[in-house]
Design a protein around this motif. Structure first.
Motif, PDB file in Angstrom:
ATOM      1  N   ASP A 185     -98.239  58.583 -28.097  1.00  0.00           N
ATOM      2  CA  ASP A 185     -98.894  59.013 -26.961  1.00  0.00           C
ATOM      3  C   ASP A 185     -98.454  58.137 -25.809  1.00  0.00           C
ATOM      4  OD1 ASP A 185    -100.628  57.189 -27.734  1.00  0.00           O
ATOM      5  OD2 ASP A 185    -102.375  58.552 -27.265  1.00  0.00           O
ATOM      6  N   THR A 186     -97.602  57.122 -25.967  1.00  0.00           N
ATOM      7  CA  THR A 186     -97.477  56.232 -24.688  1.00  0.00           C
ATOM      8  C   THR A 186     -96.558  57.233 -23.846  1.00  0.00           C
ATOM      9  OG1 THR A 186     -97.706  54.310 -26.177  1.00  0.00           O
ATOM     10  CG2 THR A 186     -96.483  54.338 -24.047  1.00  0.00           C
ATOM     11  N   PHE A 187     -97.071  57.063 -22.799  1.00  0.00           N
ATOM     12  CA  PHE A 187     -95.955  57.691 -21.635  1.00  0.00           C
ATOM     13  C   PHE A 187     -95.190  56.828 -20.771  1.00  0.00           C
ATOM     14  CE2 PHE A 187     -98.884  61.161 -22.303  1.00  0.00           C
ATOM     15  CZ  PHE A 187     -98.385  62.239 -21.762  1.00  0.00           C
ATOM     16  N   LEU A 188     -94.125  57.316 -20.627  1.00  0.00           N
ATOM     17  CA  LEU A 188     -92.833  56.451 -20.197  1.00  0.00           C
ATOM     18  C   LEU A 188     -92.391  56.970 -18.885  1.00  0.00           C
ATOM     19  CD1 LEU A 188     -90.961  55.410 -23.139  1.00  0.00           C
ATOM     20  CD2 LEU A 188     -92.771  54.027 -21.929  1.00  0.00           C
ATOM     21  N   ALA A 189     -92.274  56.368 -17.666  1.00  0.00           N
ATOM     22  CA  ALA A 189     -91.660  56.910 -16.677  1.00  0.00           C
ATOM     23  C   ALA A 189     -90.339  56.171 -16.425  1.00  0.00           C
ATOM     24  CB  ALA A 189     -92.618  56.707 -15.433  1.00  0.00           C
ATOM     25  N   ALA A 190     -89.170  56.651 -15.771  1.00  0.00           N
ATOM     26  CA  ALA A 190     -88.098  56.036 -15.159  1.00  0.00           C
ATOM     27  C   ALA A 190     -88.091  55.495 -14.131  1.00  0.00           C
ATOM     28  CB  ALA A 190     -86.926  57.152 -15.142  1.00  0.00           C
ATOM     29  N   ARG A 191     -87.360  54.423 -13.919  1.00  0.00           N
ATOM     30  CA  ARG A 191     -86.920  53.528 -12.692  1.00  0.00           C
ATOM     31  C   ARG A 191     -85.726  53.506 -12.587  1.00  0.00           C
ATOM     32  NH1 ARG A 191     -90.269  48.380 -12.016  1.00  0.00           N
ATOM     33  NH2 ARG A 191     -88.407  47.871 -11.181  1.00  0.00           N
ATOM     34  N   PRO A 192     -84.982  53.169 -11.411  1.00  0.00           N
ATOM     35  CA  PRO A 192     -83.692  52.919 -11.154  1.00  0.00           C
ATOM     36  C   PRO A 192     -83.019  51.971 -12.419  1.00  0.00           C
ATOM     37  CG  PRO A 192     -84.765  52.917  -9.041  1.00  0.00           C
ATOM     38  CD  PRO A 192     -85.762  52.794 -10.091  1.00  0.00           C
ATOM     39  N   ALA A 193     -82.037  52.460 -12.932  1.00  0.00           N
ATOM     40  CA  ALA A 193     -81.346  51.425 -13.988  1.00  0.00           C
ATOM     41  C   ALA A 193     -80.784  50.159 -13.164  1.00  0.00           C
ATOM     42  CB  ALA A 193     -80.347  52.130 -14.898  1.00  0.00           C
ATOM     43  N   PRO A 194     -80.732  49.188 -13.753  1.00  0.00           N
ATOM     44  CA  PRO A 194     -80.068  48.137 -13.094  1.00  0.00           C
ATOM     45  C   PRO A 194     -78.553  48.513 -12.892  1.00  0.00           C
ATOM     46  CG  PRO A 194     -81.419  47.207 -14.870  1.00  0.00           C
ATOM     47  CD  PRO A 194     -81.501  48.534 -15.002  1.00  0.00           C
ATOM     48  N   ALA A 195     -77.701  48.001 -12.018  1.00  0.00           N
ATOM     49  CA  ALA A 195     -76.451  48.231 -11.455  1.00  0.00           C
ATOM     50  C   ALA A 195     -75.553  47.474 -12.590  1.00  0.00           C
ATOM     51  CB  ALA A 195     -76.229  47.904 -10.303  1.00  0.00           C
ATOM     52  N   ASP A 196     -75.886  46.444 -12.912  1.00  0.00           N
ATOM     53  CA  ASP A 196     -75.157  45.747 -13.962  1.00  0.00           C
ATOM     54  C   ASP A 196     -75.019  46.005 -15.321  1.00  0.00           C
ATOM     55  OD1 ASP A 196     -77.308  44.497 -14.078  1.00  0.00           O
ATOM     56  OD2 ASP A 196     -76.850  42.568 -14.151  1.00  0.00           O
ATOM     57  N   VAL A 197     -75.787  46.956 -15.607  1.00  0.00           N
ATOM     58  CA  VAL A 197     -76.103  47.304 -16.998  1.00  0.00           C
ATOM     59  C   VAL A 197     -75.385  48.934 -17.409  1.00  0.00           C
ATOM     60  CG1 VAL A 197     -77.919  47.866 -18.888  1.00  0.00           C
ATOM     61  CG2 VAL A 197     -77.911  46.198 -17.367  1.00  0.00           C
ATOM     62  N   GLU A 198     -74.623  48.908 -18.317  1.00  0.00           N
ATOM     63  CA  GLU A 198     -74.091  50.268 -18.543  1.00  0.00           C
ATOM     64  C   GLU A 198     -75.029  50.734 -20.029  1.00  0.00           C
ATOM     65  OE1 GLU A 198     -70.214  52.426 -20.209  1.00  0.00           O
ATOM     66  OE2 GLU A 198     -69.967  50.712 -18.918  1.00  0.00           O
ATOM     67  N   LEU A 199     -75.716  51.925 -19.557  1.00  0.00           N
ATOM     68  CA  LEU A 199     -76.383  52.585 -20.738  1.00  0.00           C
ATOM     69  C   LEU A 199     -75.818  53.301 -21.551  1.00  0.00           C
ATOM     70  CD1 LEU A 199     -79.693  53.297 -18.808  1.00  0.00           C
ATOM     71  CD2 LEU A 199     -79.175  51.415 -20.200  1.00  0.00           C
ATOM     72  N   GLY A 200     -76.099  53.445 -22.931  1.00  0.00           N
ATOM     73  CA  GLY A 200     -75.554  54.345 -23.667  1.00  0.00           C
ATOM     74  C   GLY A 200     -76.113  55.716 -23.495  1.00  0.00           C
ATOM     75  N   PRO A 201     -75.382  56.986 -24.165  1.00  0.00           N
ATOM     76  CA  PRO A 201     -75.983  58.387 -23.755  1.00  0.00           C
ATOM     77  C   PRO A 201     -77.151  58.308 -24.150  1.00  0.00           C
ATOM     78  CG  PRO A 201     -74.094  58.225 -25.295  1.00  0.00           C
ATOM     79  CD  PRO A 201     -74.310  57.007 -24.935  1.00  0.00           C
ATOM     80  N   GLU A 202     -77.909  58.021 -25.256  1.00  0.00           N
ATOM     81  CA  GLU A 202     -79.058  58.252 -25.653  1.00  0.00           C
ATOM     82  C   GLU A 202     -79.996  57.538 -24.736  1.00  0.00           C
ATOM     83  OE1 GLU A 202     -76.340  58.662 -28.829  1.00  0.00           O
ATOM     84  OE2 GLU A 202     -76.782  56.870 -27.658  1.00  0.00           O
ATOM     85  N   SER A 203     -79.791  56.517 -23.959  1.00  0.00           N
ATOM     86  CA  SER A 203     -80.637  55.806 -23.418  1.00  0.00           C
ATOM     87  C   SER A 203     -80.483  56.402 -22.017  1.00  0.00           C
ATOM     88  CB  SER A 203     -80.241  54.377 -23.145  1.00  0.00           C
ATOM     89  OG  SER A 203     -80.264  53.586 -24.269  1.00  0.00           O
ATOM     90  N   GLU A 204     -79.668  56.874 -21.544  1.00  0.00           N
ATOM     91  CA  GLU A 204     -79.433  57.303 -20.417  1.00  0.00           C
ATOM     92  C   GLU A 204     -80.159  58.847 -20.356  1.00  0.00           C
ATOM     93  OE1 GLU A 204     -79.091  57.843 -16.498  1.00  0.00           O
ATOM     94  OE2 GLU A 204     -78.126  56.241 -17.511  1.00  0.00           O
ATOM     95  N   TRP A 205     -80.270  59.518 -21.473  1.00  0.00           N
ATOM     96  CA  TRP A 205     -80.718  60.829 -21.777  1.00  0.00           C
ATOM     97  C   TRP A 205     -82.374  60.470 -21.659  1.00  0.00           C
ATOM     98  CZ3 TRP A 205     -80.570  65.652 -20.707  1.00  0.00           C
ATOM     99  CH2 TRP A 205     -81.159  66.260 -21.136  1.00  0.00           C
ATOM    100  N   ILE A 206     -82.812  59.358 -22.195  1.00  0.00           N
ATOM    101  CA  ILE A 206     -84.273  58.971 -22.131  1.00  0.00           C
ATOM    102  C   ILE A 206     -84.728  58.820 -20.918  1.00  0.00           C
ATOM    103  CG2 ILE A 206     -85.883  57.203 -22.798  1.00  0.00           C
ATOM    104  CD1 ILE A 206     -84.411  57.001 -25.753  1.00  0.00           C
ATOM    105  N   ARG A 207     -83.780  58.295 -20.032  1.00  0.00           N
ATOM    106  CA  ARG A 207     -84.109  57.649 -18.319  1.00  0.00           C
ATOM    107  C   ARG A 207     -84.111  59.247 -17.910  1.00  0.00           C
ATOM    108  NH1 ARG A 207     -80.960  56.026 -15.362  1.00  0.00           N
ATOM    109  NH2 ARG A 207     -82.408  55.622 -13.711  1.00  0.00           N
ATOM    110  N   LEU A 208     -83.384  60.292 -17.832  1.00  0.00           N
ATOM    111  CA  LEU A 208     -83.319  61.254 -17.303  1.00  0.00           C
ATOM    112  C   LEU A 208     -84.573  62.203 -17.693  1.00  0.00           C
ATOM    113  CD1 LEU A 208     -79.654  62.459 -17.636  1.00  0.00           C
ATOM    114  CD2 LEU A 208     -80.896  61.818 -15.570  1.00  0.00           C
TER     115      LEU A 208
END
Length: 119
Positions: free
Chosen positions: A36-59
């Motif tokens: 039940d931990t709620f997570l909220a997105a922040r802008p991703a660091p520009a120098d980091v490339e996220l995988g599709p799963e991580s990007e989907w979590i952020r979205l």
């Protein structure tokens, strides 16, 4: 399995890779996340490339989401989502959302009880 509202983005994520591959063989997250931990997105660091799963979590976390809901949407085990979310927390691409949770109101509990009795 037929989904009532297919989500093409979700279908493109996670279903092709084994959980071991997604987590790099890790079995424990760095942060103590609960279902039940709620997570909220922040802008991703520009120098980091996220995988599709991580990007989907952020979205998905554009509005705060619980870890359990993320696991359901990604169709991945909760532990895998905890590890991926923990990585995003480490990168500061996610934050733990503050909850003002005083619990359910008496009115809500009575309504649920009445509807359960009606079944």
């Amino acid at each position: 399995m037929v989904r009532p509202h297919p989500d093409p983005a979700a279908e493109a994520v996670g279903s092709r890779l084994r959980p071991y591959t997604l987590t790099g063989g890790r079995t424990r997250p760095d942060y103590p996340l609960q279902l039940d931990t709620f997570l909220a997105a922040r802008p991703a660091p520009a120098d980091v490339e996220l995988g599709p799963e991580s990007e989907w979590i952020r979205l998905l976390c554009a509005t705060p989401r619980a870890v359990a809901e993320l696991a359901s949407r990604l169709e991945q085990p909760v532990q895998v989502v905890k590890i991926l979310a923990s990585d995003l927390l480490h990168l500061r691409a996610l934050v733990v959302a503050e909850q003002n949770d005083d619990g359910p109101t008496r009115e809500l509990l009575e309504t649920v009880l009445d509807r359960l009795r009606a079944l």
